[in-house]
Design an enzyme around this catalytic site. Structure first.
Site, PDB file in Angstrom:
ATOM      1  N   SER A 222      40.650  46.941  39.890  1.00 27.98           N
ATOM      2  CA  SER A 222      42.025  47.116  39.431  1.00 27.98           C
ATOM      3  C   SER A 222      42.019  47.434  37.944  1.00 27.98           C
ATOM      4  O   SER A 222      41.169  46.929  37.196  1.00 27.98           O
ATOM      5  CB  SER A 222      42.835  45.838  39.669  1.00 27.98           C
ATOM      6  OG  SER A 222      44.131  45.943  39.092  1.00 27.98           O
TER       7      SER A 222
ATOM      8  N   TYR B 218      44.061  37.073  38.691  1.00 26.59           N
ATOM      9  CA  TYR B 218      43.793  38.349  39.375  1.00 26.59           C
ATOM     10  C   TYR B 218      42.963  39.259  38.470  1.00 26.59           C
ATOM     11  O   TYR B 218      41.962  39.840  38.905  1.00 26.59           O
ATOM     12  CB  TYR B 218      45.111  39.021  39.757  1.00 26.59           C
ATOM     13  CG  TYR B 218      44.927  40.308  40.524  1.00 26.59           C
ATOM     14  CD1 TYR B 218      44.553  40.285  41.861  1.00 26.59           C
ATOM     15  CD2 TYR B 218      45.128  41.543  39.914  1.00 26.59           C
ATOM     16  CE1 TYR B 218      44.378  41.466  42.573  1.00 26.59           C
ATOM     17  CE2 TYR B 218      44.965  42.728  40.614  1.00 26.59           C
ATOM     18  CZ  TYR B 218      44.582  42.682  41.949  1.00 26.59           C
ATOM     19  OH  TYR B 218      44.393  43.850  42.645  1.00 26.59           O
TER      20      TYR B 218
END
Length: 267
Positions: free
Chosen positions: A129, A142
């Site tokens: 990501s 995350y």
């Protein structure tokens, strides 16, 4: 001969888009889901695999090798989101997201590598990501899992290169998927010192996802990487500002970059 592809987390979102796209391009695609249902609705073969259960990982890969005799490409896509202030987020939930996003991906690689070594060929693509390049407020866990997977990709690439295996990672930005529905959301506690800022940022995150890019862009990127003779280690797929934010982090002083992020997130 069609290349054999394994894509984890392929029952929806980015994973399903990649699997559908590659199957339409003539690849022999096996997608995975923890609990495959309505498999007739998929243009590829959907099989059971839970990245938290090593026995299901081994069974899935054994099934593919038994049927196809090889495994050419692994797309490590399965993952989960998590939001919340570091102080308010239960530590067990922190461990859970690391187990899925980092250790789950590692366990799938570990299961695939023996067959790829035997073939003296293979390509592993880890889906990370853009959030993994920076610590984002209320998404720190995350960011940390995806940043760790980027680093693991670098190390693994060097370790397996002598066996003819290539390892790379692709960092998507915001895409219009159902990831928000599958996130673990730390509750907005009434007594929390972060209540107002966290709630405002939850609303902002959901707006970013709903206004995100079409997952077909990720499918196109994966297809191009597969057909690149010597792929890079890191790829980014997202909007201009998302990718430019990584450049800014490299060149700006830490506190200046932090201030830009805080302004963006209205902190």
């Amino acid at each position: 001969m069609s290349k054999v592809v394994l894509i984890t987390g392929a029952s929806s979102g980015i994973g399903k888009s990649i699997a559908t796209f590659l199957s339409e391009k003539g690849y022999k695609v096996y997608g995975t889901s923890r609990n495959p249902k309505n498999t007739e609705n998929f243009s590829f073969t959907l099989i059971a695999l839970d990245v938290l259960k090593v026995d299901t990982i081994n069974s899935a890969i054994d099934l593919i090798i038994q049927k196809e005799g090889r495994l050419d490409i692994l797309v490590n896509n399965a993952g989960m989101g998590i939001t919340g202030p570091i102080e308010d987020t239960p530590t067990d939930e922190m461990r859970a997201v690391f187990n899925t996003n980092l250790f789950g991906a590692i366990d799938v690689m570990k299961a695939a590598l023996p067959q790829m070594r035997k073939q003296n060929s293979g390509l592993i693509i880890n889906v990370t990501s853009i959030a993994g390049y920076m610590g984002l407020p209320f998404r720190g866990l995350y960011s940390a899992t995806k940043g760790a997977l980027e680093t693991i990709t670098e190390a693994t690439s060097m370790e397996v290169k002598p066996f003819g295996i290539k390892v790379t990672c692709v960092a998507p930005g915001d895409f219009a998927t159902n990831i928000a529905a599958g996130r673990y959301h730390t509750p907005v506690f009434e007594t929390s010192a972060y209540k107002e800022n966290y709630q405002a940022n939850l609303n902002l995150m959901d707006a970013h996802v709903s206004g995100g890019m079409d997952p077909i862009e990720m499918a196109n990127a994966i297809f191009k990487i597969i057909n690149t003779k010597n792929p890079k280690i890191h790829y980014k797929v997202g909007g201009f500002m998302e990718k430019f934010s990584i450049v800014l982090k490299r060149i700006l002083p830490d506190r200046m970059y932090e201030k830009i992020l805080m302004n963006h997130y209205k902190l």
